[in-house]
Enzyme design. Sequence first.
Site, short mmCIF file in Angstrom:
data_model
loop_
_atom_site.label_atom_id
_atom_site.label_comp_id
_atom_site.label_asym_id
_atom_site.label_seq_id
_atom_site.Cartn_x
_atom_site.Cartn_y
_atom_site.Cartn_z
N LYS A 95 -11.51 -3.44 -8.88
CA LYS A 95 -10.62 -4.51 -8.54
C LYS A 95 -10.15 -4.37 -7.09
O LYS A 95 -9.82 -5.34 -6.44
CB LYS A 95 -9.40 -4.52 -9.47
CG LYS A 95 -9.75 -4.74 -10.92
CD LYS A 95 -8.52 -4.59 -11.81
CE LYS A 95 -8.96 -4.66 -13.27
NZ LYS A 95 -7.89 -4.24 -14.15
N GLY A 96 -10.13 -3.16 -6.61
CA GLY A 96 -9.55 -2.88 -5.30
C GLY A 96 -10.21 -3.59 -4.14
O GLY A 96 -9.56 -3.92 -3.16
N GLU B 77 -16.10 -2.33 -0.41
CA GLU B 77 -15.25 -1.39 -1.12
C GLU B 77 -13.90 -1.28 -0.42
O GLU B 77 -13.81 -1.48 0.79
CB GLU B 77 -15.96 -0.03 -1.15
CG GLU B 77 -15.28 1.08 -1.86
CD GLU B 77 -15.10 0.87 -3.35
OE1 GLU B 77 -14.20 0.09 -3.72
OE2 GLU B 77 -15.81 1.51 -4.14
N ASP B 78 -12.86 -0.97 -1.16
CA ASP B 78 -11.54 -0.80 -0.56
C ASP B 78 -11.41 0.54 0.16
O ASP B 78 -10.90 0.60 1.26
CB ASP B 78 -10.42 -0.98 -1.59
CG ASP B 78 -10.56 -0.09 -2.82
OD1 ASP B 78 -11.57 0.63 -2.95
OD2 ASP B 78 -9.66 -0.13 -3.68
N ASP C 17 -13.47 7.72 -0.77
CA ASP C 17 -12.70 8.95 -0.89
C ASP C 17 -13.68 10.11 -1.09
O ASP C 17 -14.27 10.58 -0.13
CB ASP C 17 -11.75 8.79 -2.10
CG ASP C 17 -10.66 9.83 -2.16
OD1 ASP C 17 -10.93 10.99 -1.84
OD2 ASP C 17 -9.54 9.49 -2.59
N LYS D 250 -11.73 8.09 3.91
CA LYS D 250 -11.00 9.36 3.88
C LYS D 250 -12.01 10.50 3.98
O LYS D 250 -12.35 11.12 2.98
CB LYS D 250 -10.25 9.49 2.56
CG LYS D 250 -8.78 9.39 2.64
CD LYS D 250 -8.16 9.92 1.37
CE LYS D 250 -7.42 8.83 0.65
NZ LYS D 250 -6.68 9.32 -0.51
N PHE E 20 -2.45 9.63 -0.51
CA PHE E 20 -2.71 8.64 -1.55
C PHE E 20 -2.12 7.31 -1.08
O PHE E 20 -0.92 7.23 -0.82
CB PHE E 20 -2.13 9.06 -2.90
CG PHE E 20 -2.64 8.19 -4.02
CD1 PHE E 20 -3.93 8.37 -4.51
CD2 PHE E 20 -1.86 7.19 -4.54
CE1 PHE E 20 -4.42 7.55 -5.52
CE2 PHE E 20 -2.34 6.36 -5.56
CZ PHE E 20 -3.63 6.56 -6.05
N ASP F 123 -4.40 0.43 -5.55
CA ASP F 123 -3.30 0.50 -6.51
C ASP F 123 -2.96 1.92 -6.89
O ASP F 123 -3.71 2.86 -6.64
CB ASP F 123 -3.69 -0.26 -7.79
CG ASP F 123 -4.72 0.50 -8.61
OD1 ASP F 123 -4.44 0.81 -9.77
OD2 ASP F 123 -5.83 0.78 -8.09
N ARG G 280 -1.13 -3.55 -5.55
CA ARG G 280 -2.32 -4.18 -4.95
C ARG G 280 -1.95 -5.33 -4.03
O ARG G 280 -2.66 -5.64 -3.09
CB ARG G 280 -3.26 -4.72 -6.04
CG ARG G 280 -3.96 -3.68 -6.85
CD ARG G 280 -4.98 -4.36 -7.78
NE ARG G 280 -5.46 -3.46 -8.81
CZ ARG G 280 -6.42 -2.57 -8.65
NH1 ARG G 280 -7.01 -2.45 -7.49
NH2 ARG G 280 -6.80 -1.80 -9.65
#
Length: 176
Positions: free
Chosen positions: A41-42, A97-98, A101, A129, A150, A157, A163
């Site tokens: 969803k991000g 993609e948001d 990581d 990141k 974070f 989220d 969000r």
Amino acid sequence: MKETISVLISKEEIHRAIQALARQIETEYEGKELHFICVLKGGVTFMVELAKAIRKNVYFHFMDVSSYGYGTESSGNLKILMDLDEPIAGKDVIIVEDIVDSGRTLKMLRDMLENRNPASLKIATLLDKPQRRVTEVPIDYCCFQIPDEFVVGFGLDYAQKYRNLDYVGVISFEEE
């Protein structure tokens, strides 16, 4: 536990970075049909804003994958909750993609999509990141590299909250 959010990247900084990325993508995909695969969803907020900034038609596709659940760390297990509803063979595709990581989720997703024979397959992310990388994955387009914090907002989220923030913020937790 009390949650506090401090601004890491402002709304204005995000807007400028997306505009610059849109110009780069337009140039590189001149004369080609462009297909975005949004990782739900991000990735929705970033994909929509990026597509709005691109001055050519962009086709939207969606996948829902998860490796976080309700925690703050990737589990390392990829779950495909919703797959594509049409083939991507022969298409120029950008996975949107948001955040990248650990790289685990995106690497597994990229490998799976590469086997579906797109004409090209690239990755665009709002945030990277690199300090958290466990699995190497090529990132073709990135708006911001961020520290190992974070973050929430602009689609990202914590337990499905935050969000809708129009900036990216660092979340911290304090005992009440």
